[in-house]
Scaffold this active site. Structure first.
Site, mmCIF file in Angstrom:
data_model
loop_
_atom_site.group_PDB
_atom_site.id
_atom_site.type_symbol
_atom_site.label_atom_id
_atom_site.label_comp_id
_atom_site.label_asym_id
_atom_site.label_seq_id
_atom_site.Cartn_x
_atom_site.Cartn_y
_atom_site.Cartn_z
ATOM 1 C CG ASP A 105 -2.071 -1.407 1.362
ATOM 2 O OD1 ASP A 105 -2.613 -2.070 0.027
ATOM 3 O OD2 ASP A 105 -2.007 -1.906 2.212
ATOM 4 C CG ASP B 106 3.221 4.448 14.659
ATOM 5 O OD1 ASP B 106 4.221 4.649 13.393
ATOM 6 O OD2 ASP B 106 2.550 3.371 14.246
ATOM 7 C CG ASP C 210 -0.986 4.856 3.654
ATOM 8 O OD1 ASP C 210 -1.698 4.999 2.859
ATOM 9 O OD2 ASP C 210 -0.536 4.395 5.024
#
Length: 465
Positions: free
Chosen positions: A75, A151, A77
């Protein structure tokens, strides 16, 4: 001067200068080594469209981490300084989603890219629950604040496909090279903001083979109960990522190591604390990992059916011991298990339906006479049920001969199938008699063709087989 003199006398070194987290370390192609061919053409298209419209735009997060590890990301982003509304106006198929933080899904055929606006450092004013979990935060801000909000250091880097530079605000490159997983900011506060990070740190460590930095690891077992405050749907999504990461077995072992399994997720208690079914579960997870690594599809229904099977068997045996007929007992056991898991894991209806189909087929595999095998072949979920049967055979739960018979029947032609049916009826311990006369149906008490033929219990098969 006095402090400096004391440090000199005691041999204490001056502290290293504090790094300016508002300015990134900029790495060019020769320093980061990213292969541009690993990028998605649609990711390049999105960043280029945003940049041509006057906005900043970067590939961000896990995609950059994977690119730095020379792995093609699944994926991509995108992070930008454009607002969700501005992003939406630039693409024909773009949809704003999310309550906690708005993002934009940009679609190109079946390819979905997630575009987020740089987040600002607004956690202190954001609505939180009584445990400190952020409920909603749509504050936008500059890129360095967005990096601070991410994070882990290895997920806080930005790659610009146009210039091929990487922006690193928190030493992510160094941590990747050292194979270290480090949370950004104060660990306790970051886990309180989003307890799902407790699961994410385990998934990344297991999947990447990284070591969790001591300060990042220390609060994990203490703060583990915070996961109970997370909506079940989010926990399920994270569990699905963990189990379908290609490193499911390593992830579950890491969860146990970090003290995250016990009492938090009933599913993991079942998987990790049931010695009888551990071999079966291990085989199922290894099979899943191998399929993921080979680029093959994995059915969540099959995976969860495998993880929970021995809990079903336990309850199935109890219902039968209480006098319930085998097939109704199996359905009751399945209901109990699914109900107990749904409270913590928001199993989607389709996944639950697939699990029921796989479980309910298992007794039918023991009926190897008449038209029953042909009817079972026509079941839309036959292949999943058959693969499940083979796992039961391989784990030693039932006789290997049953799986071998069904493999031959599944792959055989018409003549071979008829011969197999004949051999199954004549097999030792099977229904060796010829078909009983119509006038004496009570002679079917041996289970031939009836429900009693389907009485599989953990570690054995019915006497009819």
């Amino acid at each position: 001067m006095i402090k400096k003199f004391i440090r000199k006398i005691l041999g204490v070194k001056d502290k290293q200068p504090v790094r300016d987290l508002t300015e990134p370390v900029i790495l060019g192609p020769a320093e980061h080594g990213i292969d541009p061919r690993l990028l998605s053409s649609n990711a390049i298209r999105v960043t280029q469209t945003l940049q041509e419209a006057g906005f900043k735009a970067f590939v961000v997060g896990g995609a950059v981490r994977d690119l730095l590890l020379s792995v093609k990301p699944k994926d991509f982003d995108i992070a930008t300084d454009a607002t969700p509304e501005q992003v939406k106006r630039l693409f024909r198929r773009a949809f704003i989603i999310g309550k906690r933080f708005q993002i934009v899904h940009v679609m190109f055929g079946s390819d979905l890219l997630e575009v987020t606006t740089f987040r600002g450092a607004g956690e202190s004013n954001a609505p939180k629950d009584e445990h400190g979990r952020v409920l909603r935060d749509n504050n936008f801000g500059p890129q360095h604040e967005d990096a601070m909000r991410r994070d882990f250091t290895i997920n806080a880097m930005y790659y610009d496909p146009a210039t091929q530079v990487v922006l690193d605000y928190h030493g992510g490159i160094a941590d990747i090279r050292d194979k270290t997983l480090r949370i950004i900011g104060q660990p306790e506060a970051r886990y309180r903001e989003d307890p799902v990070r407790l699961l994410r740190v385990v998934r990344f460590a297991a999947r990447l083979g990284f070591t969790i930095e001591p300060h990042t690891r220390e609060p994990i077992p203490i703060m583990a109960p915070l996961i109970n405050n997370v909506p079940a749907a989010r926990v399920f999504d994270e569990m699905l990522k963990l189990l379908m990461s290609g490193h499911a077995l390593a992830c579950l072992q890491q969860l146990r190591k970090e003290g995250l399994h016990h009492g938090l997720l009933p599913l993991l208690d079942v998987v990790l604390e049931q010695p009888i079914g551990m071999k079966f579960v291990t085989l199922a997870l290894e099979s899943t990992d191998n399929r993921v690594k080979a680029g093959k599809g994995v059915s969540p229904g099959f995976l969860f059916a495998s993880l929970l099977w021995h809990q079903v068997v336990e309850k199935w045996t109890a219902y039968r011991a209480a006098g319930e007929s085998p097939i109704p007992a199996l359905h009751l056991a399945a209901d109990d298990v699914l109900d107990s898991q749904t409270e913590k894991l928001a199993l989607q209806r389709k996944i639950g339906s697939d699990m029921r189909d796989i479980w309910s087929m298992q007794p039918r595999f023991e009926r190897r006479n008449g038209k029953a095998p042909y009817k079972l072949l026509e079941h839309p979920r036959f292949r999943a049920g058959y693969d499940f049967l083979l796992l039961r055979c391989e784990s030693g739960e039932i006789e290997m001969e049953i799986g071998e018979w069904w493999t031959a029947f599944y792959e055989g032609d018409a003549v071979e199938r008829e011969n197999l049916l004949t051999s199954a009826v004549a097999a030792p311990g099977g229904a060796k008699r010829k078909r009983a006369p119509r006038r004496a149906p009570r002679n079917r008490a041996n289970g031939e063709g009836g429900d009693n033929a389907a009485t599989t219990t953990s570690g054995s098969t019915s006497g009819d087989e």
